[in-house]
Design an enzyme around this catalytic site. Structure first.
Site, PDB file in Angstrom:
ATOM      1  CG  ASN A  10      -1.767   1.529   1.508  1.00 57.36           C
ATOM      2  OD1 ASN A  10      -1.726   2.020   0.492  1.00 57.36           O
ATOM      3  ND2 ASN A  10      -2.399   1.526   2.583  1.00 57.36           N
ATOM      4  CE  LYS A  12       0.229   3.174   4.756  1.00 60.62           C
ATOM      5  NZ  LYS A  12       0.291   3.357   6.161  1.00 60.62           N
ATOM      6  CG  HIS A  97      -5.631   1.826   5.524  1.00 61.45           C
ATOM      7  ND1 HIS A  97      -5.096   3.035   6.156  1.00 61.45           N
ATOM      8  CD2 HIS A  97      -4.585   0.968   5.324  1.00 61.45           C
ATOM      9  CE1 HIS A  97      -3.821   2.649   6.455  1.00 61.45           C
ATOM     10  NE2 HIS A  97      -3.544   1.462   6.031  1.00 61.45           N
ATOM     11  CD  GLU A  99      -2.342   5.713   7.123  1.00 62.95           C
ATOM     12  OE1 GLU A  99      -2.593   5.751   5.623  1.00 62.95           O
ATOM     13  OE2 GLU A  99      -1.629   4.869   7.849  1.00 62.95           O
ATOM     14  CD  GLU A 169      -3.499  -2.622   7.332  1.00 62.95           C
ATOM     15  OE1 GLU A 169      -2.326  -2.678   6.746  1.00 62.95           O
ATOM     16  OE2 GLU A 169      -4.197  -1.304   7.278  1.00 62.95           O
ATOM     17  N   GLY A 175       2.621   1.965  11.005  1.00 63.03           N
ATOM     18  CA  GLY A 175       3.677   3.167  10.830  1.00 63.03           C
ATOM     19  C   GLY A 175       4.570   3.417  12.035  1.00 63.03           C
ATOM     20  CB  SER A 215       5.401  -2.246  12.062  1.00 62.85           C
ATOM     21  OG  SER A 215       4.964  -0.845  12.240  1.00 62.85           O
TER      22      SER A 215
END
Ligand code: PGA
Length: 262
Positions: A10, A12, A97, A99, A169, A175, A215
């Site tokens: 991904n 991003k 996702h 985010e 996730e 991250g 991660s």
């Protein structure tokens, strides 16, 4: 039940069109001898078409990172429909996702509508679920993930779900450099599979690929990917560098080869 593992990158909001195509140029020869692992990358919308063209005829699949919830074209400034993504040649789309949930108001309800829109257009959704750190600390991780799953998959048929990929996730691992332990991840993957079985039956649950994300990198992924219910990884940071991403694919591929030998 054999599930083909998937290593998905991904990207991003990274990489210009030129960078994206350059990456695929480098990746193509490196996946030439990969036969047991599916490989996927999710560039930005603007790079989709060029990446698809470059990936044609290779093992590399291409996904969008989001999709409009509305199925029919119309006055929805800034949105991109599932049909348009399909036309650009992508076969998959990441939906929900964390985010998007955290920064752009994505809800269980919009995730549900997007999953339906994707399936209707012939795209395979990669549905992301996962709890926040607070939720895990309060012992609510499973309740949260169960709610996300039930809402996302509500009303889907077994055939819809057989075209759907799930990604677990944990938000606290994305991250942050702090991945879930293989035990924690496996436990949640099992929980997700049991829930899918309850919703759509064991056959669908046993064929659904459930990816781990958060991660994931070459030095922690082997243990994760070795677990029976972890069918690959959705990778952010480490997917941006060709050497790291390639390494992840090789690690997954070597695991399958080892199983074949047994
Ligand atoms: P990360 O991102 O690998 O950089 O933690 C994972 C993701 O957001 O899918």
């Amino acid at each position: 039940m054999m599930r083909t593992p998937l290593i998905a990158g991904n990207w991003k909001m990274h990489k210009t069109i030129a960078d994206a195509v350059g990456f695929v140029n480098d990746l193509v020869p490196r996946v030439a001898d990969i036969v047991h692992t599916d490989v996927l990358i999710a560039p930005t919308f603007v790079a989709l078409r060029d990446v698809v063209r470059r990936a044609e005829g290779t093992r590399i699949l291409v996904a969008a990172q989001d999709v409009a919830a509305e199925r029919i074209e119309g006055a929805f400034t800034g949105e991109v429909s599932a049909e348009m993504i399909r036309e650009a040649g992508a076969t998959h789309v990441i939906i929900g996702h964390s985010e998007r949930r955290q920064y752009y108001g994505e809800t269980d309800e919009s995730v549900h509508r997007k999953v339906n829109a994707a399936l209707a257009a012939g795209l395979e959704p990669i549905v992301c679920v996962g709890e926040l750190l607070d939720e895990r600390d309060e012992g609510r991780a499973e309740t949260v993930v169960q709610r996300q799953l039930e809402r996302a998959f509500e009303g889907l048929t077994a055939s819809d779900l057989s075209r759907t990929i799930c990604a677990y996730e944990p938000v606290w691992a994305i991250g942050t450099g702090r991945s879930a332990t293989p035990e924690t991840a496996e436990e949640m993957h099992r929980f997700i599979r049991d829930n899918v079985a309850r919703i759509a039956g064991t056959d669908v649950a046993e064929t659904m690929r459930i990816l781990y994300g958060g991660s994931a990198k070459p030095d922690n992924v082997l243990e994760l990917l070795s677990r029976p219910d972890i069918d690959g990884a959705l990778v952010g940071g480490a997917s941006l560098q060709i050497n790291l991403f390639h390494k992840l694919i090789e690690i997954q591929e070597s695991l399958i080869k080892d199983t074949d030998k047994k």
